[in-house]
Structures are given as C-alpha cells and as structure tokens.
Design a protein around this motif. Structure first.
Motif, PDB file in Angstrom:
ATOM      1  N   UNK A   1       8.315   5.368  21.343  1.00 42.72           N
ATOM      2  CA  UNK A   1       7.465   4.970  20.224  1.00 42.72           C
ATOM      3  C   UNK A   1       8.251   5.180  18.942  1.00 42.72           C
ATOM      4  N   UNK A   2       8.293   4.163  18.102  1.00 47.59           N
ATOM      5  CA  UNK A   2       9.010   4.239  16.835  1.00 47.59           C
ATOM      6  C   UNK A   2       8.003   4.414  15.708  1.00 47.59           C
ATOM      7  N   UNK A   3       8.183   5.426  14.918  1.00 49.24           N
ATOM      8  CA  UNK A   3       7.239   5.752  13.860  1.00 49.24           C
ATOM      9  C   UNK A   3       7.741   5.145  12.554  1.00 49.24           C
ATOM     10  N   UNK A   4       7.023   4.139  12.092  1.00 51.17           N
ATOM     11  CA  UNK A   4       7.317   3.501  10.809  1.00 51.17           C
ATOM     12  C   UNK A   4       5.965   3.114  10.214  1.00 51.17           C
TER      13      UNK A   4
ATOM     14  N   UNK B   1     -10.737  -0.413  15.106  1.00 52.32           N
ATOM     15  CA  UNK B   1     -11.034   0.614  16.103  1.00 52.32           C
ATOM     16  C   UNK B   1     -10.353   1.904  15.685  1.00 52.32           C
ATOM     17  N   UNK B   2     -10.483   2.932  16.494  1.00 43.83           N
ATOM     18  CA  UNK B   2      -9.921   4.236  16.148  1.00 43.83           C
ATOM     19  C   UNK B   2      -8.400   4.202  16.250  1.00 43.83           C
ATOM     20  N   UNK B   3      -7.708   5.152  15.585  1.00 43.65           N
ATOM     21  CA  UNK B   3      -6.246   5.180  15.659  1.00 43.65           C
ATOM     22  C   UNK B   3      -5.718   5.790  16.942  1.00 43.65           C
ATOM     23  N   UNK B   4      -6.596   6.257  17.823  1.00 43.06           N
ATOM     24  CA  UNK B   4      -6.161   6.849  19.087  1.00 43.06           C
ATOM     25  C   UNK B   4      -5.385   5.807  19.887  1.00 43.06           C
ATOM     26  N   UNK B   5      -4.170   6.138  20.280  1.00 47.46           N
ATOM     27  CA  UNK B   5      -3.328   5.216  21.028  1.00 47.46           C
ATOM     28  C   UNK B   5      -2.361   4.432  20.175  1.00 47.46           C
ATOM     29  N   UNK B   6      -2.484   4.521  18.836  1.00 55.35           N
ATOM     30  CA  UNK B   6      -1.555   3.848  17.918  1.00 55.35           C
ATOM     31  C   UNK B   6      -1.413   2.367  18.256  1.00 55.35           C
ATOM     32  N   UNK B   7      -2.557   1.672  18.331  1.00 52.54           N
ATOM     33  CA  UNK B   7      -2.563   0.273  18.736  1.00 52.54           C
ATOM     34  C   UNK B   7      -2.920  -0.699  17.613  1.00 52.54           C
ATOM     35  N   UNK B   8      -3.621  -0.239  16.580  1.00 49.09           N
ATOM     36  CA  UNK B   8      -4.213  -1.146  15.611  1.00 49.09           C
ATOM     37  C   UNK B   8      -3.242  -2.029  14.865  1.00 49.09           C
ATOM     38  N   UNK B   9      -2.278  -1.442  14.161  1.00 45.05           N
ATOM     39  CA  UNK B   9      -1.324  -2.241  13.401  1.00 45.05           C
ATOM     40  C   UNK B   9      -0.542  -3.162  14.333  1.00 45.05           C
ATOM     41  N   UNK B  10      -0.207  -2.670  15.509  1.00 46.52           N
ATOM     42  CA  UNK B  10       0.561  -3.466  16.458  1.00 46.52           C
ATOM     43  C   UNK B  10      -0.219  -4.687  16.927  1.00 46.52           C
ATOM     44  N   UNK B  11      -1.509  -4.516  17.154  1.00 49.22           N
ATOM     45  CA  UNK B  11      -2.337  -5.648  17.573  1.00 49.22           C
ATOM     46  C   UNK B  11      -2.384  -6.698  16.481  1.00 49.22           C
ATOM     47  N   UNK B  12      -2.481  -6.269  15.221  1.00 50.10           N
ATOM     48  CA  UNK B  12      -2.461  -7.220  14.109  1.00 50.10           C
ATOM     49  C   UNK B  12      -1.138  -7.958  13.998  1.00 50.10           C
TER      50      UNK B  12
ATOM     51  N   UNK C   1       0.818  -1.198   0.000  1.00 48.16           N
ATOM     52  CA  UNK C   1       0.000   0.000   0.000  1.00 48.16           C
ATOM     53  C   UNK C   1       0.857   1.256   0.000  1.00 48.16           C
ATOM     54  N   UNK C   2       0.280   2.370  -0.441  1.00 47.30           N
ATOM     55  CA  UNK C   2       1.000   3.650  -0.469  1.00 47.30           C
ATOM     56  C   UNK C   2       0.510   4.583   0.624  1.00 47.30           C
ATOM     57  N   UNK C   3      -0.800   4.643   0.822  1.00 42.17           N
ATOM     58  CA  UNK C   3      -1.370   5.562   1.807  1.00 42.17           C
ATOM     59  C   UNK C   3      -1.570   4.817   3.122  1.00 42.17           C
ATOM     60  N   UNK C   4      -0.863   5.247   4.157  1.00 40.45           N
ATOM     61  CA  UNK C   4      -0.826   4.506   5.420  1.00 40.45           C
ATOM     62  C   UNK C   4      -1.556   5.264   6.519  1.00 40.45           C
ATOM     63  N   UNK C   5      -2.553   4.608   7.101  1.00 38.30           N
ATOM     64  CA  UNK C   5      -3.203   5.182   8.268  1.00 38.30           C
ATOM     65  C   UNK C   5      -2.467   4.787   9.542  1.00 38.30           C
ATOM     66  N   UNK C   6      -1.938   3.566   9.567  1.00 37.51           N
ATOM     67  CA  UNK C   6      -1.193   3.096  10.737  1.00 37.51           C
ATOM     68  C   UNK C   6       0.234   3.625  10.674  1.00 37.51           C
ATOM     69  N   UNK C   7       0.732   4.099  11.808  1.00 38.09           N
ATOM     70  CA  UNK C   7       1.998   4.828  11.795  1.00 38.09           C
ATOM     71  C   UNK C   7       3.042   4.320  12.778  1.00 38.09           C
ATOM     72  N   UNK C   8       2.618   3.958  13.973  1.00 38.61           N
ATOM     73  CA  UNK C   8       3.577   3.752  15.056  1.00 38.61           C
ATOM     74  C   UNK C   8       3.791   2.281  15.368  1.00 38.61           C
ATOM     75  N   UNK C   9       5.011   1.951  15.767  1.00 43.02           N
ATOM     76  CA  UNK C   9       5.345   0.621  16.264  1.00 43.02           C
ATOM     77  C   UNK C   9       5.594   0.717  17.764  1.00 43.02           C
ATOM     78  N   UNK C  10       4.827  -0.060  18.518  1.00 45.01           N
ATOM     79  CA  UNK C  10       5.028  -0.106  19.959  1.00 45.01           C
ATOM     80  C   UNK C  10       6.162  -1.070  20.299  1.00 45.01           C
ATOM     81  N   UNK C  11       6.617  -0.987  21.542  1.00 44.29           N
ATOM     82  CA  UNK C  11       7.785  -1.765  21.955  1.00 44.29           C
ATOM     83  C   UNK C  11       7.596  -3.263  21.751  1.00 44.29           C
ATOM     84  N   UNK C  12       6.392  -3.772  22.036  1.00 46.52           N
ATOM     85  CA  UNK C  12       6.169  -5.215  21.896  1.00 46.52           C
ATOM     86  C   UNK C  12       6.344  -5.668  20.452  1.00 46.52           C
ATOM     87  N   UNK C  13       5.936  -4.834  19.505  1.00 41.99           N
ATOM     88  CA  UNK C  13       6.099  -5.192  18.095  1.00 41.99           C
ATOM     89  C   UNK C  13       7.576  -5.216  17.710  1.00 41.99           C
TER      90      UNK C  13
END
Length: 531
Positions: free
Chosen positions: A121-124, A308-319, A59-71
């Motif tokens: 928080x690492x932004x990728x 769910x909403x992007x608040x907290x930057x959790x979605x991509x990490x949960x996946x 994909x080119x357009x990214x809604x998910x941005x941040x990588x949490x420590x567990x990821x």
C-alpha cells in the motif's frame, strides 16, 4: 438543437455573465482526485475538456490517504507513476494490536508479489494526489478554472449548458456535449439532476489528525488498534514519527469533539502520543450510493456517486477508477465513433462496484465501531487472543493472494455486455471482464490507452500481421506466459482501460474484433465479450 441560455433573472443581482461562451466536449465539475484524474485521462486520450471547482486551489486537509495497486497501475498508464512512487510512503505491512500492545505484522508486499508491479500500500494523501495531477495538466497546457462552482445546468438534445461562478460574481456559460459531476458528497450536479442519494449516516464522529512526533506505534506500518470501546487506524507519512491518525471519539449528542479530548483518548486507550499536529479535523461517516450514475448527458463519479467509511482505504481509489473508466468510455464515443450504449456501460460496470464496496465497508465499520456490550466483550476478550494467531497464520494461507486482490482492487469484475451474465450463467470468468492479468512484460503496451490485441505463447508472425491488418488494432505478442490466468495460444482483446473485452483461442475470428481506430478510420465495433 443548441441549448438556450437560462433566463437572466436567475443569475442574481451580484452576477456578471461573461459574454464569451466556452465550448468543450466534457465539462468536469469538481477538481478533487476524481475530477483531476478524469481530466488527466481525457488529456492523455485527446478529448477536449474543461474542469472547474468552487475552491481556489487543491485541498489541504486530506481524509483519503492510501493508493491501492490498481490506482498505481492507472497512474502508470498515464506516465505519472514514477512521480507517485517518488512522493509516496510505502506501508509494507499492517500491524494489528490491542490497546498499547501490537501483534505480529502482516506483510503487504508478500501478499501482492506476482500479482501487480506495485505490491503493498502506497500512502499519498488526497492533497498530494491533487497537486501532482494539477501539475501534470499544466505541463501539457491545461489548467483548472478555480473559484467557479456550478450554479445551474440545462440539458438539451445536443449537450449541456452550464453556468459556473464564484464569490466574485463572475459567471461563465459553458456548452459541453457531456458533464461529469465529481463535486463530492454534497454534489450540486447530483442535486440539480434530481438523482437520489440513498443510504445512512453513522451517529459517531470520526477524527483525523496529521500528527508529528508520534510515539507508541510500529513505525513503518499501517497500525490498527482496538480497545474495548475504541479503535485507532494510522498511516505512516514517510518521515519518522509522522503519522495520520484516524478514529472515533464517542461524545454526547451535540458535543463538539476537540483535539485535546482526542489526544487524551488516544493516550489512555492505546498508549500513543504525539508532539503536535499540522491540522485536526472531524467529520461524520456516510454510507450512500446514487440511484443512477448517468442522467442523459450528465454523469456522476467519485464521492458524488458513492460515499462510505475510510475503513479499507478504498474511497479515493474507487473514485480514481471511476474517472479512468468513464474517460475511456467517453473517448470511445467522442473519438472512435462508438454508439451511445458504450456510455451506458459506465453505470452498468461501476455502480455494482460501489454498491458492493458500501455494503462491505458498512458492515466492517459497524462491527469495528459497535458500542454494544457484546461488541465490547469481543474487542476486549476475543480479539486480544485471536489477533496474534491470525498474524501468524494469514501469511501462510493459500488464498492470501486473493485477499490482497480484493483490498488492492485488482479483483474487480465487469460483465462485458448486457447478456453476458445470462450466457455465463452468473459464473465470472478468470480473464474476460477483469483487468488484464499482469505478465511482467505486458503492461507497457497499455500506456497507449487504446484498444489492442495481445497474443500469448507461440504464434506465427505472418498470422499476427494479418490479424493487425484485419482488425485495425495494434497486436502485441508475448511468447512467455508467466501468469496462470493467461494461456498460450490465446488472443486477448483489451480495452483502453486495461479490462479484457474478449479472449479466444488461436486462430481466432479476430476480424470480429475490429473497433473504431484512433487514426480516424471508422470500422466495426467490438463484439460483446463472453464473460
């Protein structure tokens, strides 16, 4: 019984069914971050897989941005974390503010110190995670079957038969022992499997802009701004003035949200401007969880299972963590001879995580975006006075590390067996059922992605050798105990995904911990954990 191919008339006149039948252990439908992480984990574990996506590339357009420590810890297990660190922008702090006035920043790095090797928080963004994982797969001889989405599936006693095809009419038949739907919120796998996707859709419209030449923000931080009626969340993208802007634009029903209107709103409400953007997108926010994460030999992961909403930057990490846990469970069954009940643990462990996350982000999102008179008064009158105080007090709170563990997804707990909760009377343990506590020197052992025993504190070496022989597992000894969740004189049984299955004082009855060896020697399965 081998599943039979579907009747030819369902293929449609434009389809040309290939005569070759592709066979594999795991078919992954969807090559977003979740599907690609699942493929990378299966590749590392030695499980045969095929991954396909109806898109023609990452994909080119990214809604998910941040990588949490567990990821990042998972990327470390796969030997890919250095690539992530080289590409990611680090957001060492969050800078809350009201309108155009930022308050005191709160350091992420300090909050995570001693908890993980990857504090902050690492932004990728999503697209870069995808490209990184695609490259890693290709280096080891695998690739994505692009341009092929799921057209149909049929379950049989021995596996799943699926048809994959795209706009060019080429259709492939795949026979797999298991199928995983990682094909996003509008999952075809979920739909064809008849799994309900219950929840709500927020009435407001979100926007996201990849903006350059940005002014009015704290440069090296995640910015969170409020006004009486709006909010703005931003993530630094590495280069000066390059930020991802996320927020809500309130428009009458049916009116299209434009970038020009968004720029005026951001400037008027927050004093933030930008020179140009490489792309701009809008979307609606959903809060939904699939009724089941497993239907026979079909599994759901990532956005196909929960959104769910992007608040907290959790979605991509949960996946990503769904994929990691499911891959390890599949390997236990396909390679180590564990029973089918091992796969039931995936839903039992991951669905409660999704439900809790959706409830939390839904409440937080509703609070942030509420448009009532009371909400406006709170944002305009209370927050400007309270936020500066929180900015000064939060770094000094004794429980700040626990707050970071929740955000970074390190504090997730699983019940390790069906009756563990009953025996523990609902009290979660500090070690069992959690990701292995970091001891500064014990995570390197997890890169084997295998069952293993850790022993902490003083121990007799001959006893350790006997423990390895009796269990058939590698035994790792760490004399120095640096993390208070670990105790000297303790043996810890660790799953391939890094979660603690059981822990016992030495001398432990470690013969009961024998599992199916990766060397093909079938021995006993692990006993249920105690927490």
């Amino acid at each position: 019984m081998t599943p039979q191919p579907e009747p030819r008339p369902e293929q449609g006149p434009a389809e040309t069914l290939s005569t070759d039948v592709l066979t594999t252990d795991v078919l992954i439908v969807g090559a977003g971050p979740t599907g690609l992480m699942l493929a990378a984990c299966l590749q590392r574990l030695g499980v045969r897989f095929l991954i396909a996506d109806r898109k023609h590339g990452p994909t080119r357009e990214s809604r998910a941005l941040a990588l949490q420590a567990r990821s990042l810890e998972i990327y470390d297990q796969l030997g890919l974390v250095q690539r992530v660190l080289e590409q990611a922008a680090v957001a060492p702090a969050i800078a809350p503010g009201y309108r155009d006035h930022p308050f005191a920043t709160v350091s992420f790095g300090e909050l995570g110190k001693g908890v993980t090797p990857f504090p902050g928080i690492h932004v990728l963004e999503q697209s870069r995670n995808e490209r990184l994982l695609v490259a890693a797969l290709e280096e080891r001889g695998d690739s994505v079957l692009w341009g092929h989405g799921l057209l149909g599936l049929e379950q049989g006693e021995g596996g799943v038969t699926a048809r994959l095809g795209g706009g060019d009419g080429d259709v492939r038949r795949v026979e797999a022992r298991y199928l995983v739907g990682a094909d996003g919120a509008s999952s075809t796998v979920r739909e064809l499997s008849g799994i309900p996707f219950d929840g709500v859709t927020n009435p407001d419209t979100f926007y996201v802009a990849d903006a350059r030449g940005v002014t009015g923000l704290v440069e090296d931080a995640v910015n969170l701004r409020f006004s009486a009626g709006d909010f703005l969340l931003t993530f630094p993208q590495g280069a000066v003035g390059h930020h991802r802007l996320i927020g809500v634009v309130r428009t009458p029903d049916g009116e299209q949200v434009t970038e020009d209107e968004t720029r005026r709103t951001v400037g008027r409400e927050f004093g933030v401007g930008y020179r140009d953007s490489s792309w701009f997108s809008t979307y609606r926010v959903h809060h939904r969880v699939a009724a089941r994460f497993r239907s026979g030999r079909v599994f759901l992961a990532g956005d196909a299972a929960h959104v769910h909403s992007p608040v907290g930057a959790q979605g991509m990490n949960t996946g990503l963590q769904d994929a990691h846990g499911l891959a390890c469970a599949l390997a236990d069954v396909l390679l180590r001879g564990s029973g089918d009940e091992r796969l039931d643990r995936y839903e039992a462990e991951r669905r409660p995580v999704a439900l809790r996350l959706v409830r939390t982000t839904d409440r937080l999102f509703s609070t942030i975006t509420a448009d009532s008179s009371l909400a406006r008064v709170i944002r305009a009158g209370v927050l400007p006075r309270l936020a500066p105080l929180l900015g000064r007090v939060l770094p000094r709170l004794a429980r700040r590390a626990k707050l970071y563990e929740y955000v970074s997804q390190i504090r997730i707990h699983y019940w390790m067996s069906a009756d563990a909760r009953r025996r523990a009377r609902g009290r979660r343990g500090r070690l069992v059922g959690r990701r292995l506590a970091w001891n500064e020197d014990n995570f390197a052992a997890l890169r084997s992605v295998d069952w293993q025993i850790h022993v902490y504190g003083a121990a007799d070496q001959s006893s350790l050798a006997r423990m390895g022989e009796e269990s058939g597992l590698p035994v790792h000894h760490f004399e120095t105990v640096r993390n208070p969740r670990l105790r000297g004189g303790q043996a810890v049984l660790v799953r391939p995904d890094g979660f603690v299955q059981d822990a016992r004082k030495l001398p432990a009855a470690v013969a009961d911990w024998a599992v199916h060896s990766t060397r093909g020697r079938t021995v006993r399965t692990p006993v249920p954990g105690t927490g």
